[in-house]
Design a protein around this motif. Sequence first.
Motif, PDB file in Angstrom:
ATOM      1  N   ARG A  35       0.844  -1.190   0.000  1.00 13.47           N
ATOM      2  CA  ARG A  35       0.000   0.000   0.000  1.00 13.47           C
ATOM      3  C   ARG A  35       0.881   1.242   0.000  1.00 13.47           C
ATOM      4  O   ARG A  35       1.966   1.240   0.581  1.00 13.47           O
ATOM      5  N   SER A  42      -1.809  -5.477  14.089  1.00 14.72           N
ATOM      6  CA  SER A  42      -2.878  -6.156  13.367  1.00 14.72           C
ATOM      7  C   SER A  42      -3.955  -6.686  14.314  1.00 14.72           C
ATOM      8  O   SER A  42      -5.155  -6.553  14.049  1.00 14.72           O
ATOM      9  N   ALA A  83      -6.049  -3.720  15.768  1.00 20.10           N
ATOM     10  CA  ALA A  83      -6.961  -3.206  14.737  1.00 20.10           C
ATOM     11  C   ALA A  83      -8.116  -4.188  14.510  1.00 20.10           C
ATOM     12  O   ALA A  83      -9.272  -3.779  14.361  1.00 20.10           O
ATOM     13  N   ASN A  95     -12.271  -1.266   7.010  1.00 20.14           N
ATOM     14  CA  ASN A  95     -10.912  -1.548   7.474  1.00 20.14           C
ATOM     15  C   ASN A  95      -9.900  -0.792   6.618  1.00 20.14           C
ATOM     16  O   ASN A  95     -10.247   0.116   5.862  1.00 20.14           O
ATOM     17  N   SER A  96      -8.657  -1.203   6.685  1.00 23.78           N
ATOM     18  CA  SER A  96      -7.562  -0.471   6.040  1.00 23.78           C
ATOM     19  C   SER A  96      -7.439  -0.727   4.538  1.00 23.78           C
ATOM     20  O   SER A  96      -6.496  -0.249   3.917  1.00 23.78           O
ATOM     21  N   ASP A  97      -8.374  -1.430   3.937  1.00 25.01           N
ATOM     22  CA  ASP A  97      -8.304  -1.688   2.494  1.00 25.01           C
ATOM     23  C   ASP A  97      -8.807  -0.522   1.649  1.00 25.01           C
ATOM     24  O   ASP A  97      -8.543  -0.466   0.452  1.00 25.01           O
ATOM     25  N   ARG A 151      -9.170   3.576   0.808  1.00 23.75           N
ATOM     26  CA  ARG A 151      -8.478   4.851   0.997  1.00 23.75           C
ATOM     27  C   ARG A 151      -9.447   5.960   1.379  1.00 23.75           C
ATOM     28  O   ARG A 151     -10.589   5.984   0.962  1.00 23.75           O
ATOM     29  N   TYR A 202      -4.537   5.655   3.888  1.00 29.78           N
ATOM     30  CA  TYR A 202      -5.258   4.531   4.476  1.00 29.78           C
ATOM     31  C   TYR A 202      -5.356   4.727   5.990  1.00 29.78           C
ATOM     32  O   TYR A 202      -4.382   5.106   6.635  1.00 29.78           O
ATOM     33  N   THR A 203      -6.519   4.436   6.539  1.00 28.16           N
ATOM     34  CA  THR A 203      -6.708   4.447   7.984  1.00 28.16           C
ATOM     35  C   THR A 203      -6.668   2.995   8.458  1.00 28.16           C
ATOM     36  O   THR A 203      -6.846   2.076   7.661  1.00 28.16           O
ATOM     37  N   ASP A 204      -6.474   2.794   9.739  1.00 25.70           N
ATOM     38  CA  ASP A 204      -6.612   1.436  10.260  1.00 25.70           C
ATOM     39  C   ASP A 204      -8.083   1.049  10.327  1.00 25.70           C
ATOM     40  O   ASP A 204      -8.440  -0.111  10.137  1.00 25.70           O
ATOM     41  N   GLU A 220      -6.534   5.066  14.340  1.00 27.34           N
ATOM     42  CA  GLU A 220      -5.179   4.713  13.921  1.00 27.34           C
ATOM     43  C   GLU A 220      -4.495   3.992  15.071  1.00 27.34           C
ATOM     44  O   GLU A 220      -4.498   4.476  16.209  1.00 27.34           O
ATOM     45  N   ASP A 238       0.887  10.394  12.315  1.00 28.48           N
ATOM     46  CA  ASP A 238      -0.518  10.201  12.690  1.00 28.48           C
ATOM     47  C   ASP A 238      -0.995  11.301  13.640  1.00 28.48           C
ATOM     48  O   ASP A 238      -2.137  11.759  13.546  1.00 28.48           O
TER      49      ASP A 238
END
Length: 198
Positions: A30, A49, A52, A72-74, A76, A87-89, A115, A125
Amino acid sequence: MVFAQTSLSSVATRLTLDEYRAMEQTNPERHEYRNGEIITMSGGSESHSAIASNFLIYLGFLLRDTDFRLYNSDLRVWIPEYQCGTYTDLMVVNGEPEFNGNRNDEILNPMVIVEVLSPSTEAYDRGEKFRKYRSIASFCEYLLVSQTEPYVEQYQNQDRNSNDRWLWQVHSNIEQTILVHSLNVEIPLTEIYRRINF
């Protein structure tokens, strides 16, 4: 190509926005887009991980019968004022997501952003990234979650007509519960840090 040092990765590259978007569709890594500069996002630790995931699972359960949507973080976040895709967590949208133009991978209207802090991204952050997020009209609550101790910082916008009146609150006792004001839900730190060993 221009290469530069950055706190998020060892190398940054300049691409057009279209080149960046094409790269993100096929690249397993990413990258963040900052007005032409492409920054490789570093991978997270096992604790990062797990925290999150804990947050996502618990909050997802609480919001399952509401109009809030959890991502989730997938996916944007696109920040128009800064020409930044990041990307955020974890993020929450109230109602339908607003996408950037005809794209389905860039959200414009996050309400809550979470985050999980990493050594390589913590300063970003807390500082520049938070400043960019505050330019988003829908954004009203920010949670920064430590992965090294039970410690969550919560920022809540006190004036929806301005982005400069944020209330800061710290949650540092594992027995505490966080009230996420904009979602009207409570999240115990024990759930965020479930099965995390410090």
